[in-house]
Design an enzyme around this catalytic site. Structure first.
Site, PDB file in Angstrom:
ATOM      1  N   GLU A  12       0.886  -1.160   0.000  1.00 23.32           N
ATOM      2  CA  GLU A  12       0.000   0.000   0.000  1.00 23.32           C
ATOM      3  C   GLU A  12       0.925   1.212   0.000  1.00 23.32           C
ATOM      4  O   GLU A  12       1.490   1.563   1.031  1.00 23.32           O
ATOM      5  CB  GLU A  12      -0.895  -0.059   1.251  1.00 23.32           C
ATOM      6  N   CYS A  54      -1.895   8.928   2.296  1.00 28.10           N
ATOM      7  CA  CYS A  54      -1.761   8.418   0.926  1.00 28.10           C
ATOM      8  C   CYS A  54      -3.014   8.718   0.113  1.00 28.10           C
ATOM      9  O   CYS A  54      -2.939   8.972  -1.072  1.00 28.10           O
ATOM     10  CB  CYS A  54      -1.447   6.930   0.942  1.00 28.10           C
TER      11      CYS A  54
HETATM   12  P1  NDP Z   1       9.223   5.098   4.132  1.00 32.37           P
HETATM   13  O1  NDP Z   1       8.478   4.427   3.063  1.00 32.37           O
HETATM   14  O2  NDP Z   1      10.713   5.189   4.004  1.00 32.37           O
HETATM   15  O3  NDP Z   1       8.878   4.384   5.537  1.00 32.37           O
HETATM   16  C1  NDP Z   1       7.819   3.504   5.724  1.00 32.37           C
HETATM   17  C2  NDP Z   1       8.281   2.243   6.412  1.00 32.37           C
HETATM   18  O4  NDP Z   1       9.145   1.506   5.543  1.00 32.37           O
HETATM   19  C3  NDP Z   1       9.101   2.499   7.668  1.00 32.37           C
HETATM   20  O5  NDP Z   1       8.833   1.488   8.602  1.00 32.37           O
HETATM   21  C4  NDP Z   1      10.527   2.414   7.175  1.00 32.37           C
HETATM   22  O6  NDP Z   1      11.450   2.113   8.182  1.00 32.37           O
HETATM   23  C5  NDP Z   1      10.411   1.282   6.178  1.00 32.37           C
HETATM   24  N1  NDP Z   1      11.433   1.267   5.130  1.00 32.37           N
HETATM   25  C6  NDP Z   1      11.989   2.321   4.498  1.00 32.37           C
HETATM   26  N2  NDP Z   1      12.881   1.897   3.572  1.00 32.37           N
HETATM   27  C7  NDP Z   1      12.896   0.555   3.624  1.00 32.37           C
HETATM   28  C8  NDP Z   1      13.629  -0.461   2.944  1.00 32.37           C
HETATM   29  N3  NDP Z   1      14.504  -0.166   1.992  1.00 32.37           N
HETATM   30  N4  NDP Z   1      13.402  -1.740   3.272  1.00 32.37           N
HETATM   31  C9  NDP Z   1      12.509  -2.053   4.225  1.00 32.37           C
HETATM   32  N5  NDP Z   1      11.799  -1.154   4.908  1.00 32.37           N
HETATM   33  C10 NDP Z   1      11.963   0.140   4.618  1.00 32.37           C
HETATM   34  O7  NDP Z   1       8.612   6.545   4.322  1.00 32.37           O
HETATM   35  P2  NDP Z   1       9.324   7.904   4.784  1.00 32.37           P
HETATM   36  O8  NDP Z   1       9.174   8.048   6.223  1.00 32.37           O
HETATM   37  O9  NDP Z   1      10.707   8.053   4.252  1.00 32.37           O
HETATM   38  O10 NDP Z   1       8.397   8.950   4.007  1.00 32.37           O
HETATM   39  C11 NDP Z   1       8.762   9.340   2.679  1.00 32.37           C
HETATM   40  C12 NDP Z   1       7.553   9.432   1.786  1.00 32.37           C
HETATM   41  O11 NDP Z   1       6.888   8.186   1.701  1.00 32.37           O
HETATM   42  C13 NDP Z   1       6.469  10.383   2.245  1.00 32.37           C
HETATM   43  O12 NDP Z   1       6.775  11.709   1.980  1.00 32.37           O
HETATM   44  C14 NDP Z   1       5.299   9.865   1.459  1.00 32.37           C
HETATM   45  O13 NDP Z   1       5.353  10.337   0.140  1.00 32.37           O
HETATM   46  C15 NDP Z   1       5.513   8.355   1.460  1.00 32.37           C
HETATM   47  N6  NDP Z   1       4.737   7.682   2.528  1.00 32.37           N
HETATM   48  C16 NDP Z   1       3.562   7.099   2.185  1.00 32.37           C
HETATM   49  C17 NDP Z   1       2.775   6.543   3.158  1.00 32.37           C
HETATM   50  C18 NDP Z   1       1.470   5.914   2.831  1.00 32.37           C
HETATM   51  O14 NDP Z   1       0.558   5.930   3.655  1.00 32.37           O
HETATM   52  N7  NDP Z   1       1.339   5.290   1.682  1.00 32.37           N
HETATM   53  C19 NDP Z   1       3.155   6.574   4.567  1.00 32.37           C
HETATM   54  C20 NDP Z   1       4.435   7.173   4.812  1.00 32.37           C
HETATM   55  C21 NDP Z   1       5.169   7.702   3.816  1.00 32.37           C
HETATM   56  P3  NDP Z   1      12.345   3.271   8.859  1.00 32.37           P
HETATM   57  O15 NDP Z   1      11.414   4.246   9.470  1.00 32.37           O
HETATM   58  O16 NDP Z   1      13.139   2.525   9.875  1.00 32.37           O
HETATM   59  O17 NDP Z   1      13.163   3.867   7.765  1.00 32.37           O
END
Ligand code: NDP
Length: 452
Positions: free
Chosen positions: A229, A263
């Site tokens: 998602e 999102c």
């Molecule tokens: P991320 O996608 O980086 O974080 C979401 C989750 O994924 C966190 O638990 C994070 O861990 C984990 N994660 C990140 N990179 C990896 C990887 N390579 N492998 C495995 N797990 C990973 O979101 P951000 O906080 O960086 O936000 C950036 C952008 O993402 C936002 O500006 C928005 O555009 C989008 N976003 C979308 C969401 C939605 O509801 N669809 C929710 C949040 C963000 P950790 O925190 O430890 O890095």
């Protein structure tokens, strides 16, 4: 010793530091989770139902405690945090009451004496979750997963470990057996190894595209099911025969609730050129009324973004769009993690505010002359999570629905999640569905049983 620290984005104060789990601790947690699976899957639905209703009751009983942690950790205004906890109670109750029916054997007439499909749990499922709805994103996975007989292991975003540990506590307080639901205190660098671990049978991720791609490729290489998602760039399509005042109220909520960090937020307002001037004028009045302030204050509607770097990203998207010729109608300024509620008009598909996801309180406005042009603009996105159409001619609006390449079409309403309805996207918004009967069937083995 590796640690993760929760920082209050409103004032920059450190809330708490958490020692992350070591590789040995992770392996131990996974082993315990796997062991628990074999007894948990044997429990009958009434037993699971009782515990899930307890979880709903626990969320209701200590709403404030759980909401405050989230507000401190990621800046969500407290009123909206409380609403989020209440929604979590709803999803627990929903699956407590419906899971058995969603998963009952499906009899299929064939040459056999009897043949049917049974829906069996897969085992330990990893959930990689984001900070924007720190409880809701987790509960909408955990409630169906546990009711289906699976075990949940959570890797939450590194800035919301307090909320993550609260969720583990909620299931514990509800009486779920130990290790049914565990929070792993790990960063994203630990995720690949966890997915590869034979104990983990499937993974779900809510978050950004790059995180989704990383998780899905590891799952794919290891032949494990994944649900993604990811982002969205929903359009709010405003036709000239809309009810203007009502539409404006809904559009403001669609873009600015949760300080724009959703999102499914309506990020691109597409409005018929013949009503645009009046619409924008009235819209700005409403945006000006949005109260920014301390997220702990009950009057606050716009908090800070969850981290300062996220506010900086948004600032760049707005500034680059303005440099490319768009017009600032209101807002536009950043202070640390706070970003003013912003409306930018004259946005074209080439500008970042149109062709990238903006994750914060900034609405882009683009005008169109024909309905076909509106559909084309709406579909001009790498994402496909949802769209809202506003029109008093519901019949025509409904006929348009199939032309949108989206996971959801809402008419005269903002796109929102509801436990009773499937939720998910197409294109770069991901795949698979959460919630409803469709969601609970994502992490099950659809077993064919044939008796001659
Ligand atoms: P991320 O996608 O980086 O974080 C979401 C989750 O994924 C966190 O638990 C994070 O861990 C984990 N994660 C990140 N990179 C990896 C990887 N390579 N492998 C495995 N797990 C990973 O979101 P951000 O906080 O960086 O936000 C950036 C952008 O993402 C936002 O500006 C928005 O555009 C989008 N976003 C979308 C969401 C939605 O509801 N669809 C929710 C949040 C963000 P950790 O925190 O430890 O890095």
């Amino acid at each position: 010793m590796a640690t993760k620290t929760s920082i209050n984005p409103y004032n920059g104060a450190e809330i708490k530091s958490y020692k992350t789990h070591t590789k040995t601790e992770i392996q131990d947690i996974l082993k315990q989770a796997d062991k628990r699976f074999y007894s948990w899957r044997e429990t009958a639905f009434p037993e699971r139902k009782k515990l899930m209703l307890n979880a709903a009751a626990e969320l209701k009983k200590n709403t404030k405690e759980y909401a405050e942690t989230m507000t401190l950790e990621m800046g969500k205004p407290i009123k909206q945090a409380i609403a989020e906890i209440e929604k979590c109670a709803w999803v627990c109750k929903y699956y407590a009451e419906h899971a058995e029916n969603h998963l009952k054997d499906e009899l299929i007439k064939t040459d056999a004496h009897k043949s049917y499909v049974s829906f069996e749990p897969l085992g330990v499922v990893l959930a990689v979750m984001p900070w924007n709805y720190p409880y809701w994103q987790v509960f909408r996975f955990a409630a169906p997963a546990l009711m289906a007989g699976n075990i949940g292991v959570l890797k939450h975003a590194s800035n919301v470990f307090g909320s993550a540990l609260n969720i583990e506590k909620i299931f514990k307080r509800a009486g779920f057996p130990d290790h049914c639901f565990t929070t792993l205190k790990v960063g994203s660098d630990a995720v690949e190894e966890i997915i590869k671990n034979p104990i983990v049978k499937a993974v779900t991720l809510t978050g950004s595209g790059p995180a989704g791609a990383a998780v899905a490729s590891t799952a794919g290489k290891n032949i494990k099911k994944s649900v993604l998602e990811l982002g969205g760039n929903n359009a709010l399509v405003v036709l000239k025969d809309c009810n203007m005042d009502k539409t404006i109220d809904i559009c403001v909520q669609a873009r600015f609730q949760n300080t724009g960090q959703s999102c499914i937020a309506g990020k691109r307002l597409l409005v018929d050129a013949s009503i645009a001037e009046k619409f924008i004028k009235k819209l700005i009045v409403k945006v000006r009324e949005l109260k920014s302030g301390d997220p702990m204050d009950e009057e606050t509607y716009i908090g800070t973004l969850a981290r300062e770097d996220l506010a900086q990203d948004l600032e760049k998207q707005v500034t680059d769009s303005l440099d490319a010729g768009a017009k600032l109608e209101i807002g536009g300024k950043r202070q640390n993690a706070y970003f003013e509620p912003t409306v930018v008009s004259g946005v074209t598909p080439k500008m970042p505010m149109f062709n990238e996801e903006t994750f914060g309180p900034a609405l882009s406005v683009t005008t169109f002359k024909t309905v076909d042009e509106a559909i084309e603009l709406s579909n001009d996105s790498k994402f496909g999570l949802g769209v809202s159409i506003f029109s008093e001619d519901i019949e025509t609006a409904e006929k348009m629905a199939f032309k949108f390449n989206e996971g959801a079409v809402f008419i005269n309403e903002l796109v929102k999640s509801d436990p009773r309805l499937p939720f998910g996207g197409v294109k770069k918004s991901g795949y698979g569905r959460e919630l409803s009967e469709h969601g609970i069937r994502e992490f099950v083995n659809r077993k064919t049983v044939y008796i001659n």
